[in-house]
Design a protein around this motif. Structure first.
Motif, PDB file in Angstrom:
ATOM      1  N   GLU A 161      -1.521   0.541  10.328  1.00 27.34           N
ATOM      2  CA  GLU A 161      -1.417   1.052   8.966  1.00 27.34           C
ATOM      3  C   GLU A 161      -2.636   0.684   8.113  1.00 27.34           C
ATOM      4  O   GLU A 161      -2.821   1.237   7.009  1.00 27.34           O
ATOM      5  CB  GLU A 161      -0.148   0.532   8.286  1.00 27.34           C
ATOM      6  CG  GLU A 161      -0.063  -0.968   8.145  1.00 27.34           C
ATOM      7  CD  GLU A 161       0.587  -1.652   9.329  1.00 27.34           C
ATOM      8  OE1 GLU A 161       1.184  -2.731   9.119  1.00 27.34           O
ATOM      9  OE2 GLU A 161       0.514  -1.115  10.454  1.00 27.34           O
ATOM     10  N   GLY A 162      -3.466  -0.197   8.622  1.00 28.09           N
ATOM     11  CA  GLY A 162      -4.680  -0.541   7.895  1.00 28.09           C
ATOM     12  C   GLY A 162      -5.843   0.389   8.179  1.00 28.09           C
ATOM     13  O   GLY A 162      -6.853   0.342   7.477  1.00 28.09           O
TER      14      GLY A 162
ATOM     15  N   ARG B 121      -6.155   3.783   7.968  1.00 29.15           N
ATOM     16  CA  ARG B 121      -6.433   4.803   6.958  1.00 29.15           C
ATOM     17  C   ARG B 121      -7.115   4.237   5.722  1.00 29.15           C
ATOM     18  O   ARG B 121      -8.172   4.743   5.302  1.00 29.15           O
ATOM     19  CB  ARG B 121      -5.149   5.530   6.565  1.00 29.15           C
ATOM     20  CG  ARG B 121      -5.371   6.548   5.441  1.00 29.15           C
ATOM     21  CD  ARG B 121      -4.066   7.087   4.884  1.00 29.15           C
ATOM     22  NE  ARG B 121      -4.293   7.849   3.673  1.00 29.15           N
ATOM     23  CZ  ARG B 121      -3.327   8.275   2.864  1.00 29.15           C
ATOM     24  NH1 ARG B 121      -2.057   8.029   3.170  1.00 29.15           N
ATOM     25  NH2 ARG B 121      -3.624   8.950   1.770  1.00 29.15           N
TER      26      ARG B 121
ATOM     27  N   ASP C  80      -1.775   6.625  -2.424  1.00 29.41           N
ATOM     28  CA  ASP C  80      -3.075   6.158  -1.951  1.00 29.41           C
ATOM     29  C   ASP C  80      -3.603   5.034  -2.838  1.00 29.41           C
ATOM     30  O   ASP C  80      -4.751   5.052  -3.276  1.00 29.41           O
ATOM     31  CB  ASP C  80      -4.079   7.310  -1.885  1.00 29.41           C
ATOM     32  CG  ASP C  80      -5.414   6.891  -1.249  1.00 29.41           C
ATOM     33  OD1 ASP C  80      -5.401   5.946  -0.433  1.00 29.41           O
ATOM     34  OD2 ASP C  80      -6.451   7.488  -1.596  1.00 29.41           O
TER      35      ASP C  80
ATOM     36  N   TYR D 209       0.861  -1.179   0.000  1.00 31.43           N
ATOM     37  CA  TYR D 209       0.000   0.000   0.000  1.00 31.43           C
ATOM     38  C   TYR D 209       0.895   1.226   0.000  1.00 31.43           C
ATOM     39  O   TYR D 209       1.641   1.477   0.946  1.00 31.43           O
ATOM     40  CB  TYR D 209      -0.922   0.028   1.222  1.00 31.43           C
ATOM     41  CG  TYR D 209      -1.709   1.319   1.322  1.00 31.43           C
ATOM     42  CD1 TYR D 209      -2.592   1.678   0.312  1.00 31.43           C
ATOM     43  CD2 TYR D 209      -1.551   2.172   2.402  1.00 31.43           C
ATOM     44  CE1 TYR D 209      -3.312   2.859   0.386  1.00 31.43           C
ATOM     45  CE2 TYR D 209      -2.266   3.355   2.491  1.00 31.43           C
ATOM     46  CZ  TYR D 209      -3.153   3.702   1.481  1.00 31.43           C
ATOM     47  OH  TYR D 209      -3.855   4.886   1.551  1.00 31.43           O
TER      48      TYR D 209
ATOM     49  N   ALA E 293       1.144   4.765   0.540  1.00 30.95           N
ATOM     50  CA  ALA E 293       0.358   5.811   1.196  1.00 30.95           C
ATOM     51  C   ALA E 293       0.413   7.122   0.431  1.00 30.95           C
ATOM     52  O   ALA E 293      -0.564   7.879   0.389  1.00 30.95           O
ATOM     53  CB  ALA E 293       0.848   6.009   2.635  1.00 30.95           C
TER      54      ALA E 293
ATOM     55  N   ARG F 139      -2.563  -9.218   5.605  1.00 34.70           N
ATOM     56  CA  ARG F 139      -2.719  -7.780   5.796  1.00 34.70           C
ATOM     57  C   ARG F 139      -2.265  -6.938   4.609  1.00 34.70           C
ATOM     58  O   ARG F 139      -2.647  -5.764   4.506  1.00 34.70           O
ATOM     59  CB  ARG F 139      -1.956  -7.350   7.056  1.00 34.70           C
ATOM     60  CG  ARG F 139      -2.517  -7.981   8.320  1.00 34.70           C
ATOM     61  CD  ARG F 139      -1.742  -7.564   9.552  1.00 34.70           C
ATOM     62  NE  ARG F 139      -2.245  -8.225  10.752  1.00 34.70           N
ATOM     63  CZ  ARG F 139      -1.772  -8.029  11.978  1.00 34.70           C
ATOM     64  NH1 ARG F 139      -0.743  -7.190  12.173  1.00 34.70           N
ATOM     65  NH2 ARG F 139      -2.305  -8.657  13.014  1.00 34.70           N
ATOM     66  N   SER F 140      -1.444  -7.499   3.724  1.00 30.05           N
ATOM     67  CA  SER F 140      -0.962  -6.688   2.614  1.00 30.05           C
ATOM     68  C   SER F 140      -1.999  -6.548   1.510  1.00 30.05           C
ATOM     69  O   SER F 140      -1.876  -5.689   0.641  1.00 30.05           O
ATOM     70  CB  SER F 140       0.321  -7.298   2.027  1.00 30.05           C
ATOM     71  OG  SER F 140       0.042  -8.500   1.343  1.00 30.05           O
TER      72      SER F 140
ATOM     73  N   GLU G 178      -5.978  -1.406  15.291  1.00 29.45           N
ATOM     74  CA  GLU G 178      -4.846  -0.914  16.094  1.00 29.45           C
ATOM     75  C   GLU G 178      -4.450  -1.939  17.146  1.00 29.45           C
ATOM     76  O   GLU G 178      -3.255  -2.167  17.399  1.00 29.45           O
ATOM     77  CB  GLU G 178      -5.206   0.411  16.736  1.00 29.45           C
ATOM     78  CG  GLU G 178      -5.335   1.562  15.728  1.00 29.45           C
ATOM     79  CD  GLU G 178      -5.760   2.860  16.394  1.00 29.45           C
ATOM     80  OE1 GLU G 178      -6.198   2.805  17.575  1.00 29.45           O
ATOM     81  OE2 GLU G 178      -5.663   3.918  15.737  1.00 29.45           O
TER      82      GLU G 178
END
Length: 423
Positions: free
Chosen positions: A297-298, A300, A99, A94, A96, A253-254, A291
């Motif tokens: 990081e997930g 946002r 985006d 991801y 950032a 998670r990626s 969190e």
């Protein structure tokens, strides 16, 4: 020859301007059928470029720069030394700043056989039945595979892979231009239901009514599901041997699509989904859950790219049939012990199809109350989320819905397969 014909059809569809038609040869009386698979029913190929830095010398495809199967990955299933390679090549990044999500550096990926039923994994009982009805791959029968690691994003957020897929899927649905102008029947399963639904919402109502005869949703999870939270907490091993916890977490998670599995506040409300000794997490405090599992990081992308797309479930205003399994024990709440969210959980079960909770499967049933929305639900007792294409009476039920879709559907109702499909 079949695959070549399907690819030629896709090229023709992508090249034609909207509203154009090309002859009616070979169309017969069939409405074209477009199959949109679920998460694991897509094939994925990869190729390593010169920029790739393999995590281990054993990594397949790192040197010859040729396309090879990334999913299913039989090499990693047979040889544990290939698992780090698979995880490295399968993981997304991801960005950032941009985006948006992308492949890891030096990794190129593609979904083969777009347009052809050859692309599908596990649909080999349904496709021959359709062919027995007169459907022909690349002529009246199409498949729309996708890179299941990705999803799409709401307006104002880039989604290069997702937008490209929506463009191609939309063009494929317009296959009616090659079939005497007949609108298409779209049959989607699982994650494919979510993508199909969001595609419909992204198109003008006139487009939907012109090109879509009916949408058949198999196991729609338009409200997420509880097990989607656990996958982010515990990770995913893809059925591979000896996968370490850090690797499982990276695989889970990626991926952009992982956040789409999370239960939505609209559907799940305040139901307790993950419980520790100090906190209870519901769909309404998903940011706190992310969190707490160490996936800050997930937050946002979840808040900006996922949640806005599922704050409402407006009716798509095309005829819809929802086919769901029920009566299968389905994880509903995860209760964690002294090790907290990093430990094993006791699972509390409820109704559903084994993967998707009944509250999510039933979420689309509110469309029956919308004026002008044609809606029907077919309930299949004991059918698991992965059993639509392996259970005989489920296959019969799907075929029946596709057959019926060629006729006018003006009623709203609920059908139990115990009466309809036992013969």
């Amino acid at each position: 020859m079949v695959l070549a014909r399907a690819l030629l059809v896709v090229v023709a569809l992508l090249a034609q301007p909207l509203g154009s038609r090309s002859g009616d040869a070979g169309a017969g009386d069939l409405h074209p059928v477009v199959l949109v698979p679920g998460y694991g029913s897509n094939q994925l190929e990869a190729m390593m470029t010169a920029a790739y830095e393999p995590p281990a010398p054993a990594c397949a495809g790192a040197a010859d720069h040729r396309w090879f199967p990334l999913w299913p990955n039989h090499a990693a299933m047979r040889d544990a030394s290939q698992v780090p390679c698979f995880a490295d090549q399968m993981s997304l990044v991801y960005d950032a700043g941009a985006d948006d999500y992308r492949d890891a550096d030096g990794v190129a990926t593609r979904t083969p056989f777009f347009g052809s039923a050859r692309a599908l994994i596990g649909w080999d009982r349904l496709v021959p039945r359709l062919e027995g009805m007169g459907y022909r791959d690349g002529e009246t029968l199409y498949a729309a595979p996708y890179d299941f690691r990705y999803a799409v994003a709401p307006p104002g957020h880039p989604s290069a892979v997702g937008d490209r897929y929506f463009r191609d899927l939309g063009r494929l649905i317009q296959a009616s231009r090659l079939n005497q102008g007949r609108p298409a029947i779209v049959v989607a399963h699982s994650f494919g239901c979510a993508l199909t639904y969001q595609l419909l919402l992204s198109r003008p109502l006139a487009w939907r009514r012109r090109y879509v005869k009916r949408v058949v949703l198999l196991g729609p999870a338009l409200g997420g599901f509880a097990a989607g939270m656990y996958a982010l907490s515990a990770g995913m091993d893809y059925g591979l041997p000896n996968v370490t916890r850090p690797t499982m977490l990276r695989l889970a998670r990626s991926q952009q699509s992982a956040l789409w599995r999370l239960p939505t506040p609209l559907v799940f409300g305040d139901r307790p989904l993950a419980v520790t000794r100090t906190a209870t997490y519901s769909a309404r405090n998903m940011s706190g859950f992310l969190e707490a599992i160490g996936f800050a990081e997930g937050v946002r992308p979840y808040l900006t790219r996922v949640l806005p797309m599922w704050e409402a479930l407006p009716a798509p205003m095309v005829p819809v049939t929802s086919v769901i399994g029920f009566g299968v024990r389905t994880p509903e709440t995860y209760v964690f012990g002294t090790d907290g969210l990093e430990g094993e959980a006791e699972v509390l079960y409820g109704d559903g199809d084994g993967d998707i909770n009944m509250v999510s499967l039933a979420a689309v049933e509110r469309w029956s109350e919308v004026e002008g929305q044609v809606f029907k639900v077919v309930r299949l007792p004991g059918v698991h989320h992965d059993g639509f294409f392996s259970t005989d009476f489920a296959v019969k039920s799907i075929i029946a819905e596709i057959s019926e879709a060629g006729e006018s559907l003006e009623h709203i109702g609920v059908v139990s397969c115990q009466q309809k499909c036992s013969d």
